[in-house]
Design a protein around this motif. Structure first.
Motif, PDB file in Angstrom:
ATOM      1  N   THR A  20       0.826  -1.218   0.000  1.00  0.00           N
ATOM      2  CA  THR A  20       0.000   0.000   0.000  1.00  0.00           C
ATOM      3  C   THR A  20       0.854   1.259   0.000  1.00  0.00           C
ATOM      4  N   ASN A  21       2.123   1.141   0.375  1.00  0.00           N
ATOM      5  CA  ASN A  21       3.040   2.272   0.325  1.00  0.00           C
ATOM      6  C   ASN A  21       4.026   2.150  -0.835  1.00  0.00           C
ATOM      7  N   CYS A  50       6.291   3.702  -7.959  1.00  0.00           N
ATOM      8  CA  CYS A  50       5.479   4.914  -8.110  1.00  0.00           C
ATOM      9  C   CYS A  50       5.528   5.447  -9.536  1.00  0.00           C
ATOM     10  N   VAL A  97      -0.882   8.565  -2.986  1.00  0.00           N
ATOM     11  CA  VAL A  97      -0.349   7.284  -2.507  1.00  0.00           C
ATOM     12  C   VAL A  97       1.167   7.252  -2.677  1.00  0.00           C
ATOM     13  N   GLN A 100       2.961   9.219   0.060  1.00  0.00           N
ATOM     14  CA  GLN A 100       3.060   8.489   1.328  1.00  0.00           C
ATOM     15  C   GLN A 100       4.192   7.471   1.293  1.00  0.00           C
TER      16      GLN A 100
END
Length: 129
Positions: A20-21, A50, A97, A100
Motif C-alpha cells: 500500500t506504500n 510509483c 499514494v 506516502q
C-alpha cells in the motif's frame, strides 16, 4: 514493557500491507552500502513502483477516454464531455499514494546511516517538500 516492539502478528500484518506504500519492487543495496546487507531499504524500489503506477495511470486514463469516444462515434453520437477523463482526475489519487510511500522510504533511507542512502533520501524529501 514491550512498548514500541511489534508482535509477530502485527509485524506480519505490516509486511503484508507494505504494497500500500509502494513497497513492491526491492533492490539489493549492499553494493552501495555493505552495512545495509539484508536490511530492507526500499527507496529505489518505491520510486520505481510509483513511476510505473503513474505511467500506467496516465495510459489507462487516455485509453479509457479514447475507447469511450470511439464507442460514441461508432453509434453516431457526439462523445460527451468526460470530466472524469481530464487530467489530473486519476493521477492525483496515485500522487497521494506515491507521496506516502516515498516519504516513508525516504525517512528510512535518511535514518539508515549509509551516506549514499542518506543523500538520496534527503533529495527525495526535498523534492517532495
Amino acid at each position: 514493557g514491550g512498548r514500541g516492539k511489534q508482535t509477530a502478528a502485527t509485524s506480519s500484518l505490516s509486511e503484508g500491507l507494505a504494497w500500500t506504500n509502494g513497497h513492491i519492487v526491492r533492490y539489493n543495496v549492499s553494493s552501495v552500502c555493505p552495512a545495509l546487507d539484508g536490511v530492507p531499504q526500499e527507496l529505489a524500489g518505491t520510486a520505481t513502483t510509483c513511476a510505473a503506477a503513474a505511467l500506467l495511470t496516465v495510459l489507462a486514463r487516455l485509453g479509457v477516454g479514447a475507447a469511450a469516444r470511439a464507442y460514441c462515434r461508432s453509434r453516431g453520437r457526439d462523445p460527451p464531455e468526460l470530466f472524469m477523463m481530464l487530467f489530473p482526475a486519476w493521477e492525483l489519487t496515485v500522487a497521494l499514494v506515491a507521496f506516502q510511500g516515498l516519504s516513508e522510504s525516504a525517512g528510512v533511507a535518511v535514518a539508515s546511516g549509509c551516506g549514499a542512502y542518506v543523500a538520496a533520501g534527503s533529495v527525495v524529501l526535498v523534492l517532495l517538500g
